[in-house]
Design an enzyme around this catalytic site. Sequence first.
Site, PDB file in Angstrom:
ATOM      1  N   GLU A  74     -85.977 -26.626  74.396  1.00 51.80           N
ATOM      2  CA  GLU A  74     -87.192 -25.834  74.108  1.00 51.80           C
ATOM      3  C   GLU A  74     -88.219 -26.772  73.503  1.00 51.80           C
ATOM      4  O   GLU A  74     -87.872 -27.644  72.704  1.00 51.80           O
ATOM      5  CB  GLU A  74     -86.923 -24.723  73.076  1.00 51.80           C
TER       6      GLU A  74
ATOM      7  N   TYR B 114     -90.174 -27.989  67.741  1.00 56.26           N
ATOM      8  CA  TYR B 114     -91.555 -27.493  67.772  1.00 56.26           C
ATOM      9  C   TYR B 114     -92.431 -28.347  66.866  1.00 56.26           C
ATOM     10  O   TYR B 114     -93.088 -27.844  65.964  1.00 56.26           O
ATOM     11  CB  TYR B 114     -91.574 -26.014  67.369  1.00 56.26           C
TER      12      TYR B 114
ATOM     13  N   GLU C 101     -79.368 -21.737  68.479  1.00 57.20           N
ATOM     14  CA  GLU C 101     -79.813 -21.989  67.113  1.00 57.20           C
ATOM     15  C   GLU C 101     -79.109 -21.136  66.053  1.00 57.20           C
ATOM     16  O   GLU C 101     -79.763 -20.430  65.281  1.00 57.20           O
ATOM     17  CB  GLU C 101     -81.325 -21.772  66.995  1.00 57.20           C
TER      18      GLU C 101
ATOM     19  N   ASP D  81     -86.210 -13.732  68.250  1.00 56.16           N
ATOM     20  CA  ASP D  81     -87.647 -13.603  68.457  1.00 56.16           C
ATOM     21  C   ASP D  81     -87.990 -12.908  69.779  1.00 56.16           C
ATOM     22  O   ASP D  81     -88.726 -13.461  70.591  1.00 56.16           O
ATOM     23  CB  ASP D  81     -88.242 -15.025  68.404  1.00 56.16           C
TER      24      ASP D  81
HETATM   25  C1  BDP Z   1     -87.023 -20.945  69.066  1.00 49.63           C
HETATM   26  C2  BDP Z   1     -86.139 -19.807  69.520  1.00 49.63           C
HETATM   27  C3  BDP Z   1     -86.881 -18.874  70.475  1.00 49.63           C
HETATM   28  C4  BDP Z   1     -88.229 -18.505  69.885  1.00 49.63           C
HETATM   29  C5  BDP Z   1     -89.035 -19.776  69.676  1.00 49.63           C
HETATM   30  C6  BDP Z   1     -90.432 -19.465  69.114  1.00 49.63           C
HETATM   31  O1  BDP Z   1     -84.988 -20.311  70.135  1.00 49.63           O
HETATM   32  O2  BDP Z   1     -86.116 -17.716  70.712  1.00 49.63           O
HETATM   33  O3  BDP Z   1     -88.933 -17.575  70.653  1.00 49.63           O
HETATM   34  O4  BDP Z   1     -88.342 -20.558  68.731  1.00 49.63           O
HETATM   35  O5  BDP Z   1     -90.535 -19.315  67.913  1.00 49.63           O
HETATM   36  O6  BDP Z   1     -86.521 -21.562  67.937  1.00 49.63           O
HETATM   37  O7  BDP Z   1     -91.375 -19.346  69.891  1.00 49.63           O
END
Ligand code: BDP
Length: 647
Positions: free
Chosen positions: A541, A505, A452, A208
């Site tokens: 993250e 997320y 990932e 991404d």
């Molecule tokens: C995560 C990835 C990261 C992405 C992020 C996203 O590790 O590189 O930019 O999601 O979607 O899973 O913002």
Amino acid sequence: MPVPARLGVFRVLCLFAVFEAVCLLDTGMLFPRESSSREVKELNGRWDFRADKSPNRNQGFEKAWYKSRLAETGPVIDMPGPASYNDITQDPTLRDFIGWVWYEREVVVPARWIADEGTRVVLRVGSAHYYSVVWVNGVKVTEHNGGHLPFEAEIGSLIRKDPTQPCRITIAVNNTLTLDTLPPGNIQHMDDHTKYPDGFFVQNIYFDFFNYAGIHRSVLLYTTPKAYVDDITVVTDFLDNTGLVYYKVSVQGAATATLKATLMDKNGRCVASSSEPSGVLKVVDVNLWWPYLMHENPAYLYSMEVRLMATDSRSTYEDVYTLPVGIRTVNVTSTQFLINNKPFYFHGVNKHEDSDIRGKGFDWPLIVKDFNLLKWLGANSFRTSHYPYAEEILQMCDRHGIVVIDECPGVGIKDIRSFGNSSLTHHLAVMDELVRRDKNHASVVMWSVANEPAAEMPPADFYFKTLIKHTKALDPSRPVTFITDSNYARDRGAPYVDVICVNSYFSWYHDPGHLEVIPIQLKTQFENWYGKYQKPIIQSEYGADAVAGFHSDPPVMFSEEYQKAVLQSYHNVLDQKRKQYVIGELIWNFADFMTVQGITRVVGNKKGIFTRERQPKAAAFILKERYWRLANETGRLPVWTKYPCSF
Ligand code: BDP
């Protein structure tokens, strides 16, 4: 529980033996530094440039563009270096170009470098994305596979052949990603003429961020004497208040040589010395290297000067190389991450090398600004998501006490064909190059081998087992991790790592808009992972997109309020779990960054707590308040933080 110092010493002693056996690289890659015996000439600035837009992208090789000046074989444009070429012009075909681009410039080499046969002249490229071939005066001197690490070639004998000629450097760079590159990608040709123009193809990627390309870091010439210090490895420890610097120097260009290693404190006072090529330097009343906000005097660096003398039938050579050395230890228990035997909590960020116009090009103003922002935020750490960053950035981390999880470009390994032998061989080679480059940075406390990957695929088990074992053998002094997503069933790497790093997320990619799921799902995530592995966990993250200036109350997705609410909800759970086994939290992301165009991205990824121009969104203030509170609880603030305007 702290690891007894004696155990640490034993581990360090084992290290050098292993180092020799595992790393396949036969030369060092010391950062080029000036000294009384070495000169450096940066070749940054304007280059001649041409993208090879021929249908097979191969005209440059077929017509041997490297044999004469680039301007003689076709039109050229100005291209700055270091910089990605993508955003420099108004040409959309160059922004999205896939294939070979050609850079060229002529350099005036100082006459004394040429006259003195006892001088090595080395051409070094800090990084070029992705595959590079380099010629000097039409003669190929090296090629390199990989977009984020340095490579070099000795060119002295070549430029001495005809000292009257200017030194013409040609670099061809190809950004094509295949199933075996890191990161992987693949090229898809669309042959349906009812839908696509002739010759249409796209580069598919599984990560991404924009696949910026070109010469991303400094190109330079540097000299060493014919007999020279090729590599230095240091590993540090301490026993009570005595610092221990285990070191090994490798020498090239001399059958026999004498050398002296001198360790100096900040005031240039010698604190230890030795005349052996390897050994241990003992520092009485050691000043340890501490992270920012963990100690009132963080980031203490000694200087290790290595002075080499060698003689051959023609003359005597003296080489001097000075390496900054921070003395510290790193250990992991089942619930803690220890730096100097004290618990360290990562309160930091994930970054990208990314900015407008420059793309991934190295840029000092941006770097210094980012460090000022990190310190303002109270961040004590970052992860080099998702590839190795410039060496100068790691030097800044050493200087400022910012702790680093150093990640290789193993991002987006999603296709089963990218788990084959050739991919693994390349991945191991990239780890060799990364460890060789970054092993001496006190700030680097852990290696990350991938982000990932599709870990549920059957070949992933062998792949990651091999990769993690290899990395541990390369450097037994640091823990190894691999970054996984929150689904603990996809856990092929987890049995082998020292620290579990989890990305999640909740309320964004899962249950979008439902903030109320975060407390439950995050708690379950931690308990599942810890229950299964009893290893410390970093929330590596978490975050939400926010378009700066979008407001909504009650919060809705993409507003600054929603991003704030996600963070606060995560923080509540993190505050419970950090008392047990959660050892850190890294926000995704430090700043907005560019991605490919797509229906989920509005001019890039907006999960930054700063905009791409480095202005704070509301979330930045939430994080700042939290990080300074965490620092007050867990560390000791430096004296100068009484004056917050000083950074
Ligand atoms: C995560 C990835 C990261 C992405 C992020 C996203 O590790 O590189 O930019 O999601 O979607 O899973 O913002």
